[in-house]
Design an enzyme around this catalytic site. Structure first.
Site: not given
Ligand code: NAD
Ligand code: UDP
Length: 315
Positions: A175, A61-62, A32, A57, A91, A149, A145
């Protein structure tokens, strides 16, 4: 093979789109654009095996057709973003995860949850292994957060136990790589931006808190392996690089690698900022035959030109 990737326009999601397309999968990306960018995925729009759906999301969702795998990565990940979008973060990791799991059940698809080292909170043991239950404040500023999680993990296990959905939980540690939003406040893009622009590098606290940084190319391999391995339904696996360093040391390394003349400026430590974070990855090594290949310097040297190009162009 057909995969749905939620959060496909985000940092990790967009790298996953690239990986699964390269491996010959049909990829449906969903996002989104809350924190992700169309720039991260526009190179795939012409690919015959890629479809993109702009969608939230947290709504029902379908998707049409069969699905073999769902990678549920939608969720703001940077502290700056999840503290700005507090309720949405809760959410997406509750209602959003529920919808993604419901779809996995319906399609008999495997399900990989992007969980986080934040489920360990401010850990009292180091390194953190999967059996550690964590030290999380349910009401602190990071709770939106961390607790979301933890709920996502519990919900995924409920779908595994009650409906037999083939769930795998990736506890992802810090990461970094290309396609991170350089204004999302996370430490590596923030320090790179500050160093490249010659601005003060903002170290929070005295910089003695530690993190262990994994390069995106290693992380993508780990997630791919976790998703294709047979016979590991219900497993929780730490994914990250165990090389731990202080945030002050990170600032010095980035200053050095970018050839920056920035000074280091100390600012107050945010509330509940974890003091130590280092993954025990013995389970990932054993189950997936995976360990990171890139050390921090090698990874940073690959990403610095990408950040330089964009930061200098945008400013
Ligand atoms: P990011 O913010 O770059 O990507 C998250 C994506 O989810 C974005 O593109 C955002 O627009 C999308 N999004 C958010 N709410 C949404 C919704 N309701 N519907 C559809 N899309 C939605 O973050 P990231 O670093 O790429 O992280 C991705 C996943 O990995 C997350 O779940 C995060 O918690 C997990 N994670 C990342 C790290 C890291 O170091 N990058 C570490 C631990 C966990
Ligand atoms: N940090 C910092 N300066 C910054 C941004 C972050 O010193 O400009 C610190 C932050 O306090 C934390 C670490 O760097 O100790 C990692 O922060 P990040 O936001 O990347 O993610 P976290 O691991 O805390 O979720």
């Amino acid at each position: 093979m057909r995969v749905l990737i939620t959060g496909a326009a985000g940092f990790i999601g967009s790298h996953l789109v690239e990986k699964y397309l390269k491996e010959g999968w049909e990829v449906i990306g969903l996002d989104n654009f809350l924190t992700g960018k169309v720039d991260n995925i526009e190179e795939f729009f012409a690919h015959p095996n890629f479809t993109f759906i702009k969608y939230d999301v947290t709504n029902f969702l379908y998707v049409k057709g069969s699905l073999d795998l769902i990678l549920h990565f939608a969720c703001p990940a940077s502290p700056l973003h999840y503290m700005k979008h507090k309720i949405h973060t809760m959410k997406v990791d509750s209602i959003g995860t529920l919808h993604a799991l419901g779809l996995a059940k319906e399609k008999k698809a495997r399900f990989v949850l992007a969980s986080s080292s934040e489920v360990y909170g401010d850990p009292e043991i180091t390194p953190q292994h999967e059996g550690y239950r964590g030290n999380v404040s349910p009401v602190g500023p990071r709770s939106v957060y961390d607790e979301a999680k933890r709920f996502s993990e519990a919900l995924s296990m409920a779908y595994y136990r009650e409906h037999g959905v083939d769930v795998r939980i990736a506890r992802i540690f810090n990461t970094y790589g290309t396609k991170m939003a350089f204004d999302d406040g996370r430490v590596i893009p923030n320090f790179l931006k500050q160093a490249i622009l010659g601005e003060p590098i903002t170290v929070f606290g005295d910089g003695s808190q530690t993190r262990s940084f994994c390069y995106i190319k290693d992380m993508v391999e780990a997630i791919y392996k976790l998703s294709i391995k047979e016979g590991i339904a219900g497993e929780v696996v730490n994914l990250g690089n165990p090389d731990e360093l202080t945030i002050l040391k990170l600032a010095e390394i980035i200053k050095d690698l970018t050839g920056s003349s920035s000074v280091i400026k100390f600012l107050p430590l945010p509330e509940d900022d974890p003091k130590r974070r280092r993954p025990d990855i013995s389970k990932a090594k054993r189950l997936l035959n995976w360990e990171p290949k890139y050390n921090l310097k090698e990874g940073l040297e690959e990403v610095i030109p990408w950040f330089k190009k964009r930061i200098l162009k945008k400013e």
